[in-house]
Design a protein around this motif. Sequence first.
Motif, short mmCIF file in Angstrom:
data_model
loop_
_atom_site.label_atom_id
_atom_site.label_comp_id
_atom_site.label_asym_id
_atom_site.label_seq_id
_atom_site.Cartn_x
_atom_site.Cartn_y
_atom_site.Cartn_z
N TRP A 1 -16.80 18.46 11.74
CA TRP A 1 -16.22 19.69 12.28
C TRP A 1 -17.21 20.82 12.10
N GLY B 1 -10.60 20.87 18.90
CA GLY B 1 -10.61 21.92 17.88
C GLY B 1 -9.41 21.87 16.97
N LYS B 2 -9.62 22.38 15.75
CA LYS B 2 -8.51 22.53 14.81
C LYS B 2 -8.87 23.63 13.84
N LYS B 3 -7.85 24.20 13.20
CA LYS B 3 -8.08 25.23 12.21
C LYS B 3 -8.29 24.58 10.85
N TRP C 1 -11.28 28.33 13.27
CA TRP C 1 -11.38 27.24 14.23
C TRP C 1 -12.68 26.48 14.02
N LYS C 2 -12.57 25.17 14.06
CA LYS C 2 -13.73 24.28 13.99
C LYS C 2 -13.68 23.36 15.20
N ILE C 3 -14.84 22.88 15.61
CA ILE C 3 -14.96 22.02 16.78
C ILE C 3 -15.39 20.63 16.34
N SER C 4 -14.77 19.61 16.93
CA SER C 4 -15.11 18.22 16.61
C SER C 4 -16.44 17.85 17.26
N VAL D 1 -10.80 25.03 23.46
CA VAL D 1 -9.78 24.85 22.42
C VAL D 1 -8.48 25.53 22.83
N GLU E 1 -18.80 24.88 13.45
CA GLU E 1 -18.42 26.21 13.93
C GLU E 1 -18.55 26.26 15.46
N PRO E 2 -17.71 27.05 16.13
CA PRO E 2 -17.81 27.18 17.59
C PRO E 2 -19.19 27.63 18.07
N ARG F 1 -14.55 28.30 22.93
CA ARG F 1 -13.22 28.73 22.45
C ARG F 1 -12.15 28.50 23.52
#
Length: 115
Positions: free
Chosen positions: A53, A83-85, A90-93, A74, A55-56, A71
């Motif tokens: 995970w 994405g998930k918090k 927010w983090k990106i897979s 997501v 950062e955007p 963003r």
Amino acid sequence: MDHDQAAVAELRRIATAAKELATALEAAIRNGLLSVPEIPPVSPSVDLGDEDWIEPCVAAGRAGKSDTTIRRYVYDVRYPGIGKKIGGRWKISSKVLRQVIAGELPLPSKRTNGR
């Protein structure tokens, strides 16, 4: 000696020290005093757990897109699971992002959140 000349001299000193260190390490490896473990390459399909995970802004750089576009992926639920918090942010897979970049998950033609 002005500031630029001093900086260049310092960079040359550092480069020389780095070369000497590399030479010493190569000699130690050659003489069996130091061993270097074999590190297998990581397959893109390997789940890296929490490190998967990112950062955007990092995702945007990898994908060649803007932070805003990532963003939107997501927020608009364009790619389920992208994405998930985590800790309120927010983090990106990385895994899903790699699939998007590889074209395995094509960009939908319209928003999927009903707007």
